[in-house]
Design a protein around this motif. Structure first.
Motif, short mmCIF file in Angstrom:
data_model
loop_
_atom_site.label_atom_id
_atom_site.label_comp_id
_atom_site.label_asym_id
_atom_site.label_seq_id
_atom_site.Cartn_x
_atom_site.Cartn_y
_atom_site.Cartn_z
N ASP A 195 0.81 -1.22 0.00
CA ASP A 195 0.00 0.00 0.00
C ASP A 195 0.85 1.27 0.00
O ASP A 195 0.42 2.31 -0.46
N SER A 214 -7.54 4.88 -6.22
CA SER A 214 -6.41 5.29 -5.39
C SER A 214 -6.63 4.85 -3.94
O SER A 214 -7.71 4.40 -3.58
N ARG A 215 -5.60 5.06 -3.12
CA ARG A 215 -5.74 4.71 -1.71
C ARG A 215 -6.82 5.55 -1.04
O ARG A 215 -7.56 5.08 -0.20
N THR A 216 -6.88 6.83 -1.42
CA THR A 216 -7.89 7.71 -0.85
C THR A 216 -9.28 7.22 -1.23
O THR A 216 -10.19 7.17 -0.39
N ASP A 217 -9.40 6.82 -2.50
CA ASP A 217 -10.69 6.27 -2.95
C ASP A 217 -11.05 5.03 -2.13
O ASP A 217 -12.21 4.82 -1.80
N THR A 219 -10.19 4.28 0.97
CA THR A 219 -10.62 4.61 2.33
C THR A 219 -12.06 5.12 2.31
O THR A 219 -12.85 4.78 3.19
N SER A 220 -12.37 5.89 1.29
CA SER A 220 -13.72 6.44 1.26
C SER A 220 -14.74 5.46 0.68
O SER A 220 -15.94 5.71 0.72
N GLU A 284 -12.28 5.29 13.25
CA GLU A 284 -11.10 5.37 12.37
C GLU A 284 -10.80 3.99 11.81
O GLU A 284 -10.79 3.01 12.52
N LEU A 287 -6.25 1.19 6.33
CA LEU A 287 -6.45 0.60 5.00
C LEU A 287 -6.64 -0.91 5.11
O LEU A 287 -7.40 -1.51 4.38
#
Lengths: 300, 261
Positions: A195, A214-217, A219-220, A284, A287
């Motif tokens: 990751d 993406s990684r942000t995608d 997480t969301s 929280e 990933l």
């Protein structure tokens, strides 16, 4: 431009579907982390990309061109790969092994030397491969794949069996290759292994792509649970609607999969019922949690 | 440079036959293929000499047919296991070293790899078996054999023996390629030895059923009671075997080429 794309790619063995309706998109120049539990279809997908096995359905495009019987040879000339165990004839030295690859592909000496230097194996080339450590074998396998100066490198679990130092070394190598313009597709069943290296992630579960982005995608992609702290949890039950996936844990109410608007309404209801709300927050998630949630049959 | 031209011109997949053979010769380094081939030759010569000298001592006379009878027995005794070892050593490195997959990613399908191995090993076996036959022929004269050496028969037998050996070698290479556990092809070699020795007692049709049986069909000399007589090798059977084996190798290796990994 996508250097690899597939449309509805599928592979079946008898009645068993190993890969199903796969739409893979690998942008040029990225490190693409291909994740999924063991048996999720990662290796099968990679083998289909390399024409080692034939798809049952769907299409593959490499470098913007469809992979067909006619184009396969041309396209695969630009693809280096390391599939399953690292290759290498144990009774030969590293140099002798690379010479076999060099002859097979008609490579120049400088191409081979550059590949060897990239994986930092130049001091071990006269040693027989049977005396190599696993990490050295992996690096030799990667050198064999790199010697042809590929535009796309496909690596199937290259960190398998390596110690933390070896894993970090492979990570550094992948970053180095990507910075030099090589698109790298690397698979793993452990998110933590890639990751930090991958720009784009694709997650496979049961042969289906359950996430790509993406990684942000990532997480969301999974909405974290809402945690509501209350003074009087006994007043919570009658207020919560039955269709809300909520459970009370001590003084905290955990509600899954609700958006901000619904959260506001739930809090309003709890306050109105006199539950004494003193804290509201989203749980929280690492990933790894998201990955586990997705691959264990959770929502995409 | 466009993306297409780079992918097309950076390397070439599917190397030619000469490159493949060079690679197979390179892989033979440290595998002691030469030593095992020498063992084949020494084994054939040694067994022939033992049989010849034993025959001569009872006969009191050494005819040129006697070493030929020894050779006809020594080849089937010495060859099957050594051919199995040669094939196994050359093929097992592909199982152990991920060579099948490496070959595929460089444009060399497994069947083609097997054909290249067969080419290199065939040369070694031909030299080993043919060389042994020549050495026995020279020794026959040196040992003071009486009567003329049947050169054409000797030559015919040698060629036929090489052909049968190559067919058996091809079978062993294919078995070794299909099966990871190399004890099985070695076991086949041992069974092959038994079949090859026993086949001389089989009816002709039964000797035709396995490649190992063909060594008995090409025997150039044998004992008839107390004396040794020359025989006519069944060249037709050997030619038929060679044609059948060639077709079989082509079909089997093409099937290997299409096999998914």
């Amino acid at each position: 431009m996508d250097i690899v794309s597939t449309q509805a790619l599928g592979k079946r063995y008898g009645s068993t579907t190993v890969v199903d309706d796969l739409h893979l998109r690998i942008p040029e120049g990225c490190v693409y982390g291909f994740l999924g539990p063991n048996g999720s279809g990662k290796s099968t997908t990679m083998k289909m990309l390399l024409s080692l096995i034939a798809p049952t359905s769907g299409r593959i495009e490499l470098f913007g061109r469809p992979m067909t019987r006619e184009t396969r040879r041309d396209l695969l000339a630009g693809v280096g790969s390391l599939i399953e165990a690292p290759p290498g004839y144990g009774h030969l030295t590293g140099a002798e092994n690379l010479r076999i690859v060099q002859r097979s592909l008609g490579l120049r000496n400088d191409q081979v030397e550059r590949a060897v230097r990239t994986v930092r194996l130049q001091d071990q080339m006269d040693k027989k491969v049977r005396h190599y450590s696993l990490g050295m074998k992996q690096r030799l396998g990667i050198a064999m794949a790199l010697a042809r100066e590929p535009r796309l490198l496909i690596l199937d679990e290259p960190t398998n069996g390596l110690d933390p130092a070896g894993i970090e070394e492979i990570r550094g190598l992948l970053r180095h290759l990507a910075s030099n313009g090589v698109t790298v597709m690397v698979s793993s069943h452990l998110l933590g292994e890639i990751d930090k290296t991958a720009d784009v992630l694709g997650i496979l579960s049961g042969g289906r792509m359950i996430f790509q982005g993406s990684r942000t995608d990532l997480t969301s992609a999974v909405t974290p649970d809402v945690l509501i702290d209350t003074v009087d949890p006994s007043r919570v039950g009658p207020v919560l609607r039955k269709d809300l996936p909520a459970r009370v844990d001590g003084h905290t109410v955990r509600v899954s999969g609700i958006d901000d608007r619904t959260t506001a309404r739930v809090v309003e209801d709890l306050v109105g019922a006199g539950a004494g709300v003193f804290g509201v927050r989203r749980d929280e998630q690492s990933l790894e949690d998201v990955f586990m949630s997705l691959t264990s049959g959770g929502r995409p | 440079m466009t993306t297409e031209t780079r992918s097309v011109h950076s390397v070439r997949l599917e190397p030619g036959a000469a490159t493949l053979l060079r690679n197979e010769i390179a892989k033979c380094r440290h595998l002691r293929i030469g030593l095992v081939t020498a063992l084949l030759a020494v084994g054939i010569v040694g067994l022939t000499l033992v049989g010849t000298l034993a025959g001569a001592s009872t006969d009191g006379d050494l005819t040129a047919a006697l070493p030929l009878a020894g050779l006809s027995l020594a080849v089937p005794v010495a060859s099957p296991v050594i051919l199995a070892i040669l094939a196994s050593r050359a093929v097992d490195i592909e199982h152990q070293g991920g060579g099948w997959l490496l070959g595929r990613t460089t444009g060399v399908a497994p069947g083609r790899l097997c054909r290249a191995k067969l080419g290199v090993l065939a040369a070694a076996v031909a030299v080993g078996t043919g060389g042994a036959s020549v050495v026995v022929a020279l020794l026959t004269r040196a040992l003071g054999a009486t009567g003329p050496v049947p050169v054409s028969l000797w030559l015919g037998y040698t060629v036929a023996a090489i052909v049968v050996s190559l067919v058996v070698l091809a079978v062993q290479v294919l078995i070794s390629a299909r099966i990871d556990n190399q004890l099985i092809p070695l076991g086949v070699g041992i069974v092959g030895t038994v079949v090859a020795i026993a086949a001389s007692a089989f009816p002709s049709w039964a000797a035709h059923l396995t490649p190992w049986g063909y060594w008995s069909l090409i025997a150039a000399a044998d004992y008839a009671g107390e004396s040794v007589v020359t025989l006519q090798p069944s060249y037709v059977s050997v030619v038929a075997l060679a044609l059948l084996a060639t077709a079989g190798v082509v079909v089997a290796t093409r099937r290997l080429d299409r096999q998914e990994v």
